[in-house]
Structure formats: C-alpha cells, structure tokens
Design an enzyme around this catalytic site. Structure first.
Site, PDB file in Angstrom:
ATOM      1  N   THR A  14     -14.390 -25.602   1.740  1.00  0.00           N
ATOM      2  CA  THR A  14     -14.287 -25.378   3.187  1.00  0.00           C
ATOM      3  C   THR A  14     -14.473 -23.908   3.527  1.00  0.00           C
ATOM      4  O   THR A  14     -13.531 -23.223   3.927  1.00  0.00           O
ATOM      5  CB  THR A  14     -12.896 -25.832   3.709  1.00  0.00           C
ATOM      6  OG1 THR A  14     -11.895 -25.119   2.966  1.00  0.00           O
ATOM      7  CG2 THR A  14     -12.688 -27.318   3.543  1.00  0.00           C
ATOM      8  N   ASP A  36       0.832  -1.196   0.000  1.00  0.00           N
ATOM      9  CA  ASP A  36       0.000   0.000   0.000  1.00  0.00           C
ATOM     10  C   ASP A  36       0.875   1.258   0.000  1.00  0.00           C
ATOM     11  O   ASP A  36       2.098   1.159  -0.073  1.00  0.00           O
ATOM     12  CB  ASP A  36      -0.956  -0.057   1.193  1.00  0.00           C
ATOM     13  CG  ASP A  36      -0.217  -0.020   2.529  1.00  0.00           C
ATOM     14  OD1 ASP A  36       0.934   0.454   2.600  1.00  0.00           O
ATOM     15  OD2 ASP A  36      -0.813  -0.463   3.528  1.00  0.00           O
TER      16      ASP A  36
END
Lengths: 137, 137, 137, 137
Positions: free
Chosen positions: B59, B17
């Site tokens: 899952t 970032d």
C-alpha cells in the site's frame, strides 16, 4: 524572486525497501537536511551560534504536507530544490521539490518555527528574526 | 463506526535528536509500521500472500499531511491509533493519532493505494479489493 | 598495493543523538554505502546486473568489528577510506577508516560474501568471482 | 550467574532492504536500545538523572564485534538477550544474542564506558560507578 537552494542526495541500497524503492520516511530525512542546508547556504549561522545570539535553537516542524509522484531507487542522484514561500509573524513556509533530472518525484510544503527554549525545557515560537529573514530573501 | 487499531511504540535514545526530542522522520517510520499493523490486525494476509492471490504487493503512499502538537523523548510510551476514514475507488485514506496517554502528540492523514506491479516493474493502483475492504470495516 | 576508494559523508542534524554526537548505528549506514560505492568505483556492475550474469545478488555481511576513536557532529565532512585487505575462497575482508581531515574517527573490518539465492529463497556464498576480483585489485 | 535481560523487537517492513531481509545497521539500532533497556531493567536511573548524581551522561560505544548467522524479515518477532560479561576499571563488556525463537540470528560483544563530559564538551571514561555495578550484577 524567491531564493532557491539545491541539496544533492545519493540514494543508497539501505534507503530502499523490499519493493526495491525508497522507503518514504527517508524522503523526510533528506528534506530535514535540505531545510538546514538552506539556512547554511543563505549565510545563517549554525543553530549552536544563534542559540546564544538570538535565542533560536532551531526550526522544528509544525505541519507538513507531501505528495509522492514517482519512485526512486539506489544509484539515483536526486536534487532537493528548497525555498521559503511565505513568511508569517511567528512561522514560515518552506517548500521542497525532489527531482531526478527533470522528473519531479516528490513535493513537500512545511510550516516551521524559529524555536526558543524556556527554563523548564519547553519550546516556544519566536517572532521571525529580521536578521535571519534578510539573509534568506 | 470506523474500526480503530492501536500500535504501541517505545521511544528510544537513538530516535531523538540533539534537542533531546524525537526527530520527526521517526514518526513516519512508526506510522508506516502502524499502517501495516492495521491490516494484519484486521486479518488481511501479508502482502507476500496477496501478491499471489490478488496481485496486491502493498500500500504505497501517495500523499501525507501531518501536524505536530507536542514533542516526545526517550522513555516515552506512545500509542498510534489507526483507522481508515474513507474508501475511494482506487485509493483509501488512513488516519493516525499518536498519543502519550491522553496527550495528542501528532496527527496524520494519508492517501494510499493497493499497488500492483506491471511486467516492466512499474506500479499501478488496483481498484480497492472488496475482500480487503470487508475485513477492515 | 591495495586499491582504496574514498566515499564522502556529510553529517546531518538527524544523524546525531541527544548527546549531540553521531549515533553509532549511522556509522554502519555509511559504511554499507561505502562498501557498495567501492565496487561501483572499481567498475563492478550493479548487483541487479550481476544477479543475471554471475548469480551474485550482493555482498551481505557475515562479521564486523569496529573501533570508535573520536566523535563527530553535524556539519562535519567525513571521508570513508575503503579497501579490500584480503581475498579468501568464498569471502573477503573489507576495511574502512572514517576520517575528518587527518583525524581518524572510526575503523571497521568486515567479512562479506558474494551471495547467491537458492530457489527456496535462502542465500549461499559463491566462490569469489575472478572477474570481480580482477576489477578490485 | 550473570544477569540477563530480554528486549523484544518486532521487525517491520521498513527495516528490510531490497533483498527482503533486515538491513544490518538496524540490528545495531536495536542493540543500542537493548543496552539502555538493560540498565533500566536493572534499576539504574535514566542517564538524565545520573548526569546530576554521578556525572554519568551515558554509555558510549568504544568497540563492537558482531557475527551474523541467519537473516530476519518483517513480521519476525525477535528477542535480544543482553548481559554484562566483564567489568573492567573504566569500561565494561556488554553481550547480546539476537534470537528468533531458538534460532540464533546474530551475536554481538561491545566495550562501552560510563562517560562524563568536561567543561569543553569532550567526553571521558569514569571509573565504573560501584552503585551502578551493584544493581547490574
């Protein structure tokens, strides 16, 4: 009363996985945007400005806990209800409820800090700036 | 002894970032990949196959809790150490330690289910399939 | 006259890279959303519905060409102006101008198809469905 | 002979969309990583270092053109073959072929610059640094 700010999200095709539902890391993308949006909506200046005025470069995440209740898919319009539930000496707890209409999809509780940057580039936790806290309460 | 599988990650420029460090949702991207990689490394067939043989489509995540200790940046080579720390009747706990060499960057503990899909498209939690559990222990 | 639809984008912190500007793959994320938004705004039913009615599962990308003129950063509000500039027998050309106010940041021109899916899972290009074209012109 | 560098990619579940195939912006994520990897493999120092030594902060994208030939899905192992096909005075052309084994999935040709940053934060195109070009040929 705790202040609450709402950040709207449109779920797009590319946010969804082969099961046709939002791939969970995207919820964290939106939550990070909702976190920043909370401060902007409260009148806190952008971090680019607080870097100069307060030495605060942003609010990095220290800890997060999230529960996923219902799935979402593209075309859904979501709302992220954001508040700060606790102020500590050098950190704060930010809470999020992601809703689609009245349905709760996901809840998240984070610990974040107001970070400063040392000369060597490392970060540290500022004491919570009173001027920021005053705007957010 | 709990089985542990290691998933390697290269941190890229675009994972970081404006503060120059990994943007945290990317850790969850990698953790989701490490989760699937764990089952593949244990010899569990791909979900496309278990959909037919066991009715297990994947899952999905129910709950996650993560702590962030150190930052990472592009050029870093990380390892995600993955294990299953607890088997419950209809869910399991998967744990992750993200390391750069000996340094622990992030820890995460998740609750996931083995999901089936109903005719109406909704998902439900299967009892943990003994054949999958046997491969992973 | 060609129909034009506008898709708004808020640039977030996590969309930006260590140089502080939007990391370019994010422009393609937004353009893909603008593409789908164009059809929705024109009254074309969701692909989930056209899968049943027309055998059209979506509009996958065949070719794209983009020019980047100016950078953007977080806090910016962008508009993606989207139109279909050409209809061919089995494909179409979709165009995008990404603007911040009057400033042009990026232009993109794509070739997409209306895809069907064969029994073996492979995709093919449908002739452009007249009912969809009529809604978009 | 043009130098070619190969960057390996594992396609993960979360890289795929509801059609079960790689969502195209992810190809650009990988291509950007392959671009940087090319320079590293040629011995060019990291941009953090060239910022100081050459005033080069990175290689932002000016123009890109990509063709998509075949789809990919999770579990696939891809290779991105990267080279620089043309050196101009103030820019260069970088080419990519994304393959799964012998199958070509996607081709891309970009124009990038070696960027410097002015005092006001804006970027400009450096003349191609001879020291970098020499390492890459």
């Amino acid at each position: 009363m705790t202040r609450e700010v709402v950040y709207p999200v449109r779920v797009e095709f590319g946010d969804c996985d082969p099961a046709g539902i939002v791939w969970f890391p995207n919820f964290f993308r939106w939550i990070d945007a909702a976190s920043r949006h909370f401060f902007i909506a409260c009148g806190v200046p952008p971090w680019a400005e607080t870097t100069t005025t307060l030495g605060v470069i942003g609010t990095p995440l220290v800890d997060t806990h999230a529960s996923f209740r219902r799935t979402a898919t593209y075309g859904d319009a979501l709302e992220i209800h954001t508040s700060i539930s606790e102020w500590r000496a050098k950190s704060f707890v930010q809470r999020y409820r992601v809703q689609r209409g009245a349905d709760l999809l996901m809840e998240c509780e984070e610990v974040r800090i107001f970070a400063g940057k040392r000369a060597d580039g490392s970060m540290f936790a500022h004491p919570v700036p009173p001027s920021i806290r005053a705007l957010c309460e």
